[in-house]
Design an enzyme around this catalytic site. Structure first.
Site, mmCIF file in Angstrom:
data_model
loop_
_atom_site.group_PDB
_atom_site.id
_atom_site.type_symbol
_atom_site.label_atom_id
_atom_site.label_comp_id
_atom_site.label_asym_id
_atom_site.label_seq_id
_atom_site.Cartn_x
_atom_site.Cartn_y
_atom_site.Cartn_z
ATOM 1 N N HIS A 127 0.860 -1.200 0.000
ATOM 2 C CA HIS A 127 0.000 0.000 0.000
ATOM 3 C C HIS A 127 0.885 1.234 0.000
ATOM 4 O O HIS A 127 1.943 1.248 0.620
ATOM 5 C CB HIS A 127 -0.895 0.016 1.253
ATOM 6 N N ASP A 135 -7.914 -5.423 -0.051
ATOM 7 C CA ASP A 135 -8.346 -6.249 -1.188
ATOM 8 C C ASP A 135 -7.953 -7.707 -1.060
ATOM 9 O O ASP A 135 -8.359 -8.525 -1.887
ATOM 10 C CB ASP A 135 -7.746 -5.663 -2.478
HETATM 11 C C1 SDX Z 1 -6.212 0.138 -2.860
HETATM 12 O O1 SDX Z 1 -4.379 4.605 -2.020
HETATM 13 C C2 SDX Z 1 -5.355 4.015 -1.379
HETATM 14 O O2 SDX Z 1 -5.769 4.417 -0.327
HETATM 15 C C3 SDX Z 1 -5.950 2.831 -2.135
HETATM 16 C C4 SDX Z 1 -6.966 1.998 -1.375
HETATM 17 C C5 SDX Z 1 -8.237 2.766 -1.105
HETATM 18 O O3 SDX Z 1 -8.966 2.414 -0.177
HETATM 19 O O4 SDX Z 1 -8.567 3.685 -1.926
HETATM 20 O O5 SDX Z 1 -6.421 1.560 -0.132
HETATM 21 C C6 SDX Z 1 -7.372 0.769 -2.181
HETATM 22 O O6 SDX Z 1 -5.953 0.472 -3.984
HETATM 23 C C7 SDX Z 1 -5.353 -0.840 -2.100
HETATM 24 C C8 SDX Z 1 -4.125 -1.329 -2.937
HETATM 25 C C9 SDX Z 1 -4.595 -2.436 -3.860
HETATM 26 N N1 SDX Z 1 -3.539 -2.797 -4.813
HETATM 27 C C10 SDX Z 1 -2.910 -3.978 -4.749
HETATM 28 O O7 SDX Z 1 -3.082 -4.804 -3.855
HETATM 29 C C11 SDX Z 1 -1.985 -4.251 -5.931
HETATM 30 C C12 SDX Z 1 -0.649 -4.793 -5.418
HETATM 31 N N2 SDX Z 1 0.021 -3.710 -4.719
HETATM 32 C C13 SDX Z 1 0.992 -2.915 -5.453
HETATM 33 O O8 SDX Z 1 0.731 -2.760 -6.806
HETATM 34 C C14 SDX Z 1 1.493 -1.702 -4.677
HETATM 35 O O9 SDX Z 1 1.774 -2.137 -3.415
HETATM 36 C C15 SDX Z 1 0.630 -0.468 -4.610
HETATM 37 C C16 SDX Z 1 0.185 0.002 -5.937
HETATM 38 C C17 SDX Z 1 -0.576 -0.730 -3.760
HETATM 39 C C18 SDX Z 1 1.466 0.639 -3.927
HETATM 40 O O10 SDX Z 1 2.437 0.978 -4.828
HETATM 41 P P1 SDX Z 1 3.561 2.066 -4.441
HETATM 42 O O11 SDX Z 1 3.284 2.782 -3.201
HETATM 43 O O12 SDX Z 1 3.834 2.854 -5.660
HETATM 44 O O13 SDX Z 1 4.743 1.136 -4.069
HETATM 45 P P2 SDX Z 1 5.812 0.683 -5.086
HETATM 46 O O14 SDX Z 1 5.125 0.126 -6.302
HETATM 47 O O15 SDX Z 1 6.799 1.788 -5.251
HETATM 48 O O16 SDX Z 1 6.454 -0.540 -4.296
HETATM 49 C C19 SDX Z 1 7.504 -0.303 -3.383
HETATM 50 C C20 SDX Z 1 8.354 -1.559 -3.523
HETATM 51 C C21 SDX Z 1 8.733 -1.862 -4.967
HETATM 52 O O17 SDX Z 1 9.970 -2.535 -4.936
HETATM 53 P P3 SDX Z 1 11.316 -1.624 -5.255
HETATM 54 O O18 SDX Z 1 11.094 -0.999 -6.628
HETATM 55 O O19 SDX Z 1 11.402 -0.612 -4.137
HETATM 56 O O20 SDX Z 1 12.429 -2.643 -5.251
HETATM 57 O O21 SDX Z 1 7.603 -2.699 -3.066
HETATM 58 C C22 SDX Z 1 7.408 -3.601 -4.164
HETATM 59 C C23 SDX Z 1 7.683 -2.852 -5.438
HETATM 60 O O22 SDX Z 1 8.195 -3.731 -6.436
HETATM 61 N N3 SDX Z 1 6.003 -4.012 -4.087
HETATM 62 C C24 SDX Z 1 5.579 -5.257 -4.265
HETATM 63 C C25 SDX Z 1 4.189 -5.190 -4.079
HETATM 64 N N4 SDX Z 1 3.830 -3.932 -3.815
HETATM 65 C C26 SDX Z 1 4.952 -3.205 -3.830
HETATM 66 N N5 SDX Z 1 6.226 -6.396 -4.572
HETATM 67 C C27 SDX Z 1 5.442 -7.502 -4.677
HETATM 68 N N6 SDX Z 1 4.106 -7.538 -4.498
HETATM 69 C C28 SDX Z 1 3.440 -6.396 -4.200
HETATM 70 N N7 SDX Z 1 2.136 -6.410 -4.016
#
Ligand code: SDX
Length: 427
Positions: free
Chosen positions: A303, A361
């Site tokens: 998140h 989720d």
């Molecule tokens: C919702 O914003 C809100 O409030 C949203 C929400 C709401 O109520 O409105 O809470 C609802 O959207 C919840 C999130 C649902 N999405 C997912 O579950 C999809 C999987 N999650 C990711 O795509 C990700 O965690 C996000 C999109 C939720 C957050 O992305 P960020 O903050 O941009 O984080 P990032 O992509 O920069 O990740 C940081 C690191 C990265 O690694 P590095 O590049 O630093 O090496 O963490 C890794 C990412 O690769 N990472 C994951 C991961 N999520 C982040 N690696 C594996 N699996 C994951 N799920």
């Protein structure tokens, strides 16, 4: 308090604004005029887009407050329409206010009957989110008497209409996809029972709402109602800042929510659990999630704000067990995979170091599937619940006297000016 920026050996004082709780902000609104420079923050990871009094999140502590009330207390003691009232008006309703609000919402649940013809334009296998984006946007074609955003009365009517009609449109999208007739709302049912009946009743027999499932779904709606300046809420605010009508703004929010990184994650998370299939395949998927060269991510994990457990996920998990018990589902293989996956991920140093925890989720899909919803309806239910949050945030923006159209700038790295080249000269 101010903070000082030193640019080209020139000290520039930037005012610092403090909130009631949470991080203060550096007001840089004058920076471009002072320096000819923009700030740069493409994912808005360090940017506050607005001032708001609606929802507060502490991502490190795993705290979520709606108008100051903790989400677990609201989910435990209240119902979804009470949460709607709270988000819209800022206070919990008295008994009389609640009764009046429920009455008003209930009497806006029907949609213009020509909407039925609107639906028949879609293929039966159209994704329900595509239908929701279209049909909510189309409401502005039916309800011209509530699109003048400068009129507080019209804004209130439009708000009631959207909160009330989202369940009806969502149920219609579901019924249309399975070839069953639409079921009209029934005014003697509460909001969520009405929705369940519109989804699962058939003309051939009486439908009895299961109160345990209705209460569970109502709680799920509370958990999804608002979440500060997430991507879809920011979309609604930006669309609204141009003066677009509220139906169009909410349609924009639905479109944004559909993305798998956002509200579409509940559908994607369940598909991921189905693809993993059995606990013995979890290590293979954990490895994929950690592999920089593999675009795969654990859906329902991570998140932007929560670097601790999403407080909604805990309540969601409890609700999952309640629903499965009520339905007599003793061993759900998807739940086994989810529980095992969570335990493995929470011990894995990759997830620990990146502070990746289950979000709302992760468990919601298992619950909604058990209730009988197809995966394609999961994000529709998220949109149904989030509509009140979008409306509350949109109203707060419209009522803000300092509100202006949102218009970010950019860092340009394209071509510098060059003269036109005719086709023969292009080689
Ligand atoms: C919702 O914003 C809100 O409030 C949203 C929400 C709401 O109520 O409105 O809470 C609802 O959207 C919840 C999130 C649902 N999405 C997912 O579950 C999809 C999987 N999650 C990711 O795509 C990700 O965690 C996000 C999109 C939720 C957050 O992305 P960020 O903050 O941009 O984080 P990032 O992509 O920069 O990740 C940081 C690191 C990265 O690694 P590095 O590049 O630093 O090496 O963490 C890794 C990412 O690769 N990472 C994951 C991961 N999520 C982040 N690696 C594996 N699996 C994951 N799920």
């Amino acid at each position: 308090m101010d903070c000082t920026l030193i640019i080209d050996n020139k000290a520039l004082e930037q005012p610092v604004k403090e909130g009631t709780i949470g991080p203060s902000v550096i007001d840089i609104s004058k920076l471009y005029g002072q320096t000819g420079m923009f700030t740069y923050d493409p994912g808005f990871t360090s940017t506050a887009s607005c001032e708001s009094k609606i929802t507060y999140i502490d991502g490190d502590e795993g705290i979520l407050l709606y108008r100051g009330y903790p989400i677990d207390q609201l989910a435990e003691h209240g119902d979804f329409l009470e949460t709607c009232y709270l988000l819209l008006y800022g206070e919990l309703p008295t008994a009389a206010q609640k009764a009046d609000f429920d009455y008003r919402v209930t009497r806006h649940t029907m949609v213009h009957d020509q909407m039925n013809r609107f639906f028949t334009g879609f293929r039966r296998d159209a994704h329900p989110m595509a239908i929701m984006v279209a049909s909510v946007g189309a409401l502005s074609a039916f309800y011209h008497d509530s699109t003048d955003i400068s009129d507080p009365h019209q804004r209130m009517i439009a708000s009631m209409r959207m909160i009330a009609k989202m369940p009806t449109l969502a149920a219609m999208a579901y019924k249309y996809s399975i070839g069953q007739p639409f079921v009209y709302p029934q005014n003697d049912l509460d909001y969520t029972s009405n929705f369940l009946r519109m989804c699962f009743a058939v003309p051939a027999e009486e439908y009895k709402v299961n109160p345990v499932l209705s209460r569970a779904l109502d709680r799920i709606f509370i958990l999804h109602a608002d979440h500060e300046q997430n991507a879809s809420t920011s979309t609604v605010r930006l669309a609204g800042s141009s003066g677009a009508n509220p139906f169009a703004c909410i349609a924009a929010g639905i479109a944004c929510l559909w993305g798998p990184a956002h509200g579409g994650a509940n559908e994607a998370a369940l598909k991921m659990l189905e693809e993993i299939g059995t606990p013995d395949r979890i290590p293979e998927y954990i490895a994929k999630a950690k592999d920089k060269n593999d675009p795969f991510r654990l859906m329902g994990f991570g998140h932007r704000v929560y670097k601790n457990y999403d407080p909604r996920a805990r309540i969601m998990q409890k609700t999952t067990h309640e629903v499965l018990n009520e339905l007599g589902i003793k061993d759900d293989p998807l739940l086994d995979v989810a529980v095992e996956l969570e335990q493995i991920a929470l011990k894995d140093e990759y997830f620990v170091e990146k502070k990746l925890y289950p979000n709302i989720d992760f468990y919601s899909g298992i619950t909604l599937k058990a209730m009988g919803f197809p995966t394609s309806m999961f994000t529709v239910l998220f949109a149904l619940a989030r509509t009140v949050g979008w409306i509350a945030q949109w109203s707060e923006m419209i009522e803000d006297p300092s509100q202006r159209i949102g218009r970010p700038r950019q860092l340009y790295t394209g071509e510098t000016e060059r003269d036109y080249v005719t086709v023969p000269q292009r080689g």
